[in-house]
Write a protein that holds these residues in place. Structure first.
Motif, PDB file in Angstrom:
ATOM      1  N   THR A  93      45.247  72.990 -53.133  1.00 18.59           N
ATOM      2  CA  THR A  93      44.910  74.379 -53.498  1.00 18.59           C
ATOM      3  C   THR A  93      46.136  75.149 -53.993  1.00 18.59           C
ATOM      4  O   THR A  93      46.131  76.376 -54.011  1.00 18.59           O
ATOM      5  CB  THR A  93      44.322  75.118 -52.274  1.00 18.59           C
ATOM      6  OG1 THR A  93      45.271  75.032 -51.200  1.00 18.59           O
ATOM      7  CG2 THR A  93      42.992  74.536 -51.838  1.00 18.59           C
TER       8      THR A  93
ATOM      9  N   THR B 278      45.937  78.566 -56.472  1.00 19.16           N
ATOM     10  CA  THR B 278      44.572  79.108 -56.637  1.00 19.16           C
ATOM     11  C   THR B 278      44.593  80.610 -56.951  1.00 19.16           C
ATOM     12  O   THR B 278      43.778  81.092 -57.740  1.00 19.16           O
ATOM     13  CB  THR B 278      43.715  78.890 -55.375  1.00 19.16           C
ATOM     14  OG1 THR B 278      44.447  79.352 -54.237  1.00 19.16           O
ATOM     15  CG2 THR B 278      43.346  77.439 -55.193  1.00 19.16           C
TER      16      THR B 278
ATOM     17  N   ILE C  98      39.196  74.018 -57.690  1.00 17.76           N
ATOM     18  CA  ILE C  98      39.502  73.568 -56.318  1.00 17.76           C
ATOM     19  C   ILE C  98      38.675  72.319 -55.988  1.00 17.76           C
ATOM     20  O   ILE C  98      39.168  71.373 -55.362  1.00 17.76           O
ATOM     21  CB  ILE C  98      39.211  74.693 -55.291  1.00 17.76           C
ATOM     22  CG1 ILE C  98      40.162  75.867 -55.489  1.00 17.76           C
ATOM     23  CG2 ILE C  98      39.310  74.165 -53.861  1.00 17.76           C
ATOM     24  CD1 ILE C  98      39.790  77.133 -54.708  1.00 17.76           C
TER      25      ILE C  98
ATOM     26  N   GLY D 111      40.442  69.208 -57.056  1.00 17.36           N
ATOM     27  CA  GLY D 111      41.893  69.255 -56.807  1.00 17.36           C
ATOM     28  C   GLY D 111      42.564  67.911 -57.093  1.00 17.36           C
ATOM     29  O   GLY D 111      41.997  66.850 -56.823  1.00 17.36           O
TER      30      GLY D 111
ATOM     31  N   THR E 111      45.288  72.383 -58.449  1.00 16.59           N
ATOM     32  CA  THR E 111      43.855  72.304 -58.754  1.00 16.59           C
ATOM     33  C   THR E 111      43.708  71.751 -60.178  1.00 16.59           C
ATOM     34  O   THR E 111      44.684  71.653 -60.919  1.00 16.59           O
ATOM     35  CB  THR E 111      43.202  73.697 -58.666  1.00 16.59           C
ATOM     36  OG1 THR E 111      43.758  74.529 -59.698  1.00 16.59           O
ATOM     37  CG2 THR E 111      43.452  74.318 -57.299  1.00 16.59           C
TER      38      THR E 111
END
Ligand SMILES: Nc1ncnc2c1ncn2[C@@H]1O[C@H](COP(=O)(O)OP(=O)(O)OP(=O)(O)O)[C@@H](O)[C@H]1O
Ligand SMILES: Cc1ncc(COP(=O)(O)O)c(N)n1
Length: 272
Positions: free
Chosen positions: A208, A211, A244, A247, A257
């Motif tokens: 992540t 993000t 996500i 990923g 991601t």
């Protein structure tokens, strides 16, 4: 301007998952031209930030002016702004060039805990940049720091915090709930009149990194295409959720991601 354009004012992430690199990839994927003003060079990877240096505010000013005086942009999106001088520079130039929309992602620290904005920079961001912001996208730790309060643990607490953040001047606050760690991934929007929840299934994913940058630049890209802030936020939520969900397992730590996932998976990979 013949095509939608975004100017990202942010730091470079050598690992390519966050910062300027995430912003360019996101804009490109969403069909928007990305220009950049780099504020800092970070040496970082999936395990953390090894070292970094901020650029002189005068060089950041020159980059922004070079873009605004020639290409022009529909939206400025800000990420890592380093210090008060750079924050002031962005606010001044956004005013001078009457930039229509500003998306402020208040990058204060990396996930791994390295500070990326000075304490004075945080104050000046509140004083000078937030009153100009179309959309403001703090996460829960940033909200706690800005309001000098414990971190929100429930949506009810997020609502109270969003009202306070809105008083700082942005037109739309989007309080990101990625750090809630339980229940759905809820981001709370507040425009001074009503709340709106952006909801997606919380994905059990390790990768992540970036993000927050990706979400904010997707909002900027959609605004550049002419979307209203709340519509831009809905599309950005679908975009970041898809990213996500796919990923990329690069590196020994928290990987990036997949910025191309939304294009491959479409709305199915996102939320509803
Ligand atoms: N596990 C997850 N599943 C689904 N969505 C998530 C997850 N984690 C974060 N998100 C979403 O990703 C976006 C970024 O949220 P987050 O709160 O993580 O921001 P951030 O802390 O600024 O990001 P970063 O991790 O880059 O620092 C939000 O839309 C959030 O709801
Ligand atoms: C240059 C830069 N900008 C922003 C972030 C925040 O991203 P994250 O919280 O995912 O580390 C970062 N790590 N590096």
């Amino acid at each position: 301007m013949p095509i939608p354009t975004v100017l990202s004012v942010a730091g470079s992430d050598s690992s390519g998952g966050a910062g300027i690199q995430a912003d360019i990839k996101t804009c490109q994927e969403l069909g928007v031209y990305a220009a950049t003003a780099i504020t800092a060079i970070t040496a970082q990877n999936t395990t953390g930030v090894q070292s970094w240096q901020g650029l002189d505010a005068s060089l950041v000013r020159d980059q922004i002016e070079a873009v605004l005086s020639d290409i022009g942009v529909h939206v400025i999106k800000t990420g890592m702004l380093v210090n008060a001088d750079i924050v002031t520079t962005v606010a001044e130039l956004a005013n001078t060039y009457r930039v229509a929309n500003i998306v402020v992602d208040p990058v204060m620290a990396s996930t791994s805990g390295t500070a990326l904005l000075s304490a004075e920079g945080q104050q000046v961001l509140v004083q000078k940049l937030l009153p100009l912001a179309t959309v403001f996208t703090p996460n829960l730790p940033e909200t706690a720091m800005l309001l000098n309060k414990p971190e929100c643990k429930t949506v009810a607490e997020m609502k109270a915090a969003a009202v306070q953040l809105h008083k700082m001047g942005p037109k739309l606050v989007i309080l990101k709930g990625g750090h809630l760690r339980q229940g759905e991934a809820i981001d709370l929007c507040y425009d001074g009149q009503a709340f709106f929840e952006l909801k997606a299934k919380r994905l059990d994913r390790k990768h992540t990194h970036g993000t927050g940058c990706t979400f904010a630049s997707a909002i900027a890209a959609e605004l550049a295409k002419g979307a209203k802030p709340i519509e831009a936020a809905k599309k950005a939520k679908a975009y970041v959720t898809a990213a996500i969900s796919e990923g990329i397992p690069l590196g020994a730590g928290i990987g990036p991601t997949d910025h191309a996932a939304y294009r491959r998976l479409g709305q199915e990979g996102g939320c509803n």
